[in-house]
Design a protein around this motif. Structure first.
Motif, PDB file in Angstrom:
ATOM      1  N   VAL A  52      17.662   7.901  10.079  1.00  0.00           N
ATOM      2  CA  VAL A  52      16.521   8.439   9.340  1.00  0.00           C
ATOM      3  C   VAL A  52      16.461   7.809   7.958  1.00  0.00           C
ATOM      4  N   THR A  53      17.641   7.692   7.332  1.00  0.00           N
ATOM      5  CA  THR A  53      17.664   7.088   6.004  1.00  0.00           C
ATOM      6  C   THR A  53      17.255   5.621   6.064  1.00  0.00           C
ATOM      7  N   SER A  54      17.742   4.888   7.094  1.00  0.00           N
ATOM      8  CA  SER A  54      17.356   3.471   7.177  1.00  0.00           C
ATOM      9  C   SER A  54      15.856   3.315   7.301  1.00  0.00           C
ATOM     10  N   VAL A  55      15.248   4.162   8.180  1.00  0.00           N
ATOM     11  CA  VAL A  55      13.810   4.024   8.380  1.00  0.00           C
ATOM     12  C   VAL A  55      13.077   4.396   7.104  1.00  0.00           C
ATOM     13  N   LEU A  56      13.465   5.516   6.520  1.00  0.00           N
ATOM     14  CA  LEU A  56      12.760   5.981   5.318  1.00  0.00           C
ATOM     15  C   LEU A  56      12.872   4.986   4.182  1.00  0.00           C
ATOM     16  N   ALA A  57      14.093   4.537   3.917  1.00  0.00           N
ATOM     17  CA  ALA A  57      14.316   3.808   2.678  1.00  0.00           C
ATOM     18  C   ALA A  57      14.158   2.310   2.848  1.00  0.00           C
ATOM     19  N   SER A  58      14.379   1.790   4.059  1.00  0.00           N
ATOM     20  CA  SER A  58      14.341   0.338   4.192  1.00  0.00           C
ATOM     21  C   SER A  58      13.125  -0.139   4.986  1.00  0.00           C
ATOM     22  N   TYR A  59      13.031   0.278   6.263  1.00  0.00           N
ATOM     23  CA  TYR A  59      11.903  -0.212   7.063  1.00  0.00           C
ATOM     24  C   TYR A  59      10.576   0.293   6.506  1.00  0.00           C
ATOM     25  N   ARG A  60      10.585   1.524   6.014  1.00  0.00           N
ATOM     26  CA  ARG A  60       9.346   2.106   5.486  1.00  0.00           C
ATOM     27  C   ARG A  60       9.473   2.352   3.992  1.00  0.00           C
ATOM     28  N   GLY A  61      10.111   1.408   3.300  1.00  0.00           N
ATOM     29  CA  GLY A  61      10.364   1.603   1.876  1.00  0.00           C
ATOM     30  C   GLY A  61       9.099   1.790   1.070  1.00  0.00           C
ATOM     31  N   LEU A  62       8.043   1.065   1.462  1.00  0.00           N
ATOM     32  CA  LEU A  62       6.798   1.144   0.700  1.00  0.00           C
ATOM     33  C   LEU A  62       6.180   2.535   0.818  1.00  0.00           C
ATOM     34  N   ASP A  63       6.268   3.125   2.024  1.00  0.00           N
ATOM     35  CA  ASP A  63       5.733   4.480   2.201  1.00  0.00           C
ATOM     36  C   ASP A  63       6.472   5.469   1.304  1.00  0.00           C
ATOM     37  N   THR A  64       7.809   5.304   1.255  1.00  0.00           N
ATOM     38  CA  THR A  64       8.590   6.237   0.448  1.00  0.00           C
ATOM     39  C   THR A  64       8.260   6.067  -1.022  1.00  0.00           C
ATOM     40  N   LEU A  65       7.999   4.829  -1.447  1.00  0.00           N
ATOM     41  CA  LEU A  65       7.554   4.612  -2.828  1.00  0.00           C
ATOM     42  C   LEU A  65       6.256   5.379  -3.070  1.00  0.00           C
ATOM     43  N   GLY A  66       5.348   5.297  -2.079  1.00  0.00           N
ATOM     44  CA  GLY A  66       4.098   6.039  -2.205  1.00  0.00           C
ATOM     45  C   GLY A  66       4.354   7.523  -2.356  1.00  0.00           C
ATOM     46  N   GLU A  67       5.324   8.056  -1.587  1.00  0.00           N
ATOM     47  CA  GLU A  67       5.631   9.485  -1.682  1.00  0.00           C
ATOM     48  C   GLU A  67       6.147   9.845  -3.069  1.00  0.00           C
ATOM     49  N   ALA A  68       7.036   8.988  -3.600  1.00  0.00           N
ATOM     50  CA  ALA A  68       7.571   9.277  -4.939  1.00  0.00           C
ATOM     51  C   ALA A  68       6.434   9.318  -5.949  1.00  0.00           C
ATOM     52  N   VAL A  69       5.475   8.389  -5.800  1.00  0.00           N
ATOM     53  CA  VAL A  69       4.356   8.366  -6.744  1.00  0.00           C
ATOM     54  C   VAL A  69       3.478   9.604  -6.557  1.00  0.00           C
ATOM     55  N   VAL A  70       3.316  10.058  -5.297  1.00  0.00           N
ATOM     56  CA  VAL A  70       2.522  11.267  -5.048  1.00  0.00           C
ATOM     57  C   VAL A  70       3.153  12.467  -5.749  1.00  0.00           C
ATOM     58  N   VAL A  71       4.498  12.578  -5.627  1.00  0.00           N
ATOM     59  CA  VAL A  71       5.195  13.686  -6.278  1.00  0.00           C
ATOM     60  C   VAL A  71       4.962  13.647  -7.780  1.00  0.00           C
ATOM     61  N   LEU A  72       5.064  12.441  -8.347  1.00  0.00           N
ATOM     62  CA  LEU A  72       4.845  12.296  -9.792  1.00  0.00           C
ATOM     63  C   LEU A  72       3.409  12.683 -10.151  1.00  0.00           C
TER      64      LEU A  72
END
Lengths: 139, 179
Positions: free
Chosen positions: B128-148
């Motif tokens: 789960v961590t590999s997919v979230l942080a590496s394969y889908r890193g851009l999506d997770t960046l988007g999530e961090a920006v949404v939270v902000l």
């Protein structure tokens, strides 16, 4: 609620455990469930308990709202910084394996780095939201 | 979960509603554990049952804890629209693959790659961590920006909430009165 002895003692025992558990979730996320998002929320929850018992003004002396706001943006900067670092090292945006000579080590370093960014942002945002709601007096 | 959801809609005391939504989140988290989605369960328990309740209570402290009961106007058109939408959604689920079907499209395209090769490619055991942080890193960046962005929105609407000391506020008001 500072004068409730039981509450105070219990939270004094609980808060370090909660914060350490948050750090465990943060840095053990590669091996067990968890990651930056959950860790940030749990960290913020520990801090919310502290401010419920000792009062908002005491909590805001420890982490002022300005610092929380700065950290919220800083976490995203960490994240983007890792992305830009991979570009500078010749890879694509967020292609972590260029960070170190070994592909796997590079990927792991990148993941730990961006999870740290996410954790910092989420914890700071949760705290900021709590400050915003709790600090407002009823008009 | 259905009973809690119905109770949440029917009860007028907002304090009870907040508590019920926490119970609902906890039940959802247990459901995710049963489905072996522990990462999601951890998030649901921490956010839904934990921090969200605190924020809702904080919001309640700013308003009243009793929902205003308006005159009960029930519109037939609304009922028809809800029935049609619900019917269409249920009809849509008929085409979906059964739960746990190994031939489902979600399990044949990228999932085998993630489950079989992510440990070699990324070097960490939690997929789960590999997919979230590496394969889908851009999506997770988007999530961090949404939270902000959410935090920025709250700050803009209700202010930064620094705990003001009463004396300080009075001093400010006196100064304003003087000038």
């Amino acid at each position: 609620m500072r004068h409730h002895v039981v509450l105070r003692i219990v939270t004094n025992i609980m808060i370090p455990l909660i914060v350490i558990y948050a750090l465990y979730i943060q840095f053990h996320g590669e091996y067990s469930p968890g990651g930056g998002f959950q860790a940030g929320i749990i960290f913020a929850a520990g801090f919310v308990i502290y401010s419920l018992i000792y009062g908002l003004d005491v909590a805001q002396e420890a982490i002022p709202p300005e610092v929380a706001r700065f950290l919220a943006a800083f976490g995203v900067v960490i994240y983007i910084g890792f992305g830009l670092a991979t570009i500078l090292l010749g890879g694509q945006f967020l292609e972590y394996k260029v960070l170190l000579a070994d592909d796997q080590a590079g990927e792991t370093l990148g993941i730990i780095g961006i999870e740290l960014g996410v954790g910092v942002t989420v914890a700071a945002v949760a705290l900021t939201l709590f400050y915003a709601f709790a600090g407002r007096e009823q008009d | 979960m259905a009973m809690v959801a119905i109770a949440t809609v029917r009860i007028r005391n907002l304090f009870a509603v907040v508590m019920l939504s926490g119970i609902y989140s906890l039940l959802a988290a247990s459901l995710f554990v049963l489905l072996d989605a522990v990462d999601v369960a951890l998030t649901e328990a921490a956010v839904g049952a934990g921090i969200m309740i605190i924020l809702m209570l904080g919001a309640l402290a700013l308003t009243t804890s009793q929902e205003k009961v308006r005159a009960n106007r029930q519109s037939l058109a609304a009922l028809v629209i809800v029935m049609i939408t619900g019917g269409a959604l249920i009809y849509g689920t008929l085409d979906m693959p059964l739960m746990g079907d190994p031939e489902a499209p979600a399990h044949t395209h990228l999932a085998p790659h993630f489950t079989q090769q992510s440990v070699e490619e990324i070097g960490i055991p939690n997929m789960v961590t590999s997919v979230l942080a590496s394969y889908r890193g851009l999506d997770t960046l988007g999530e961090a920006v949404v939270v902000l962005t959410a935090a920025v929105g709250v700050l803009l609407v209700i202010g930064s909430g620094r705990a003001r000391k009463r004396g300080h506020r009075r001093k400010v008001m006196e100064r304003q009165a003087d000038s």
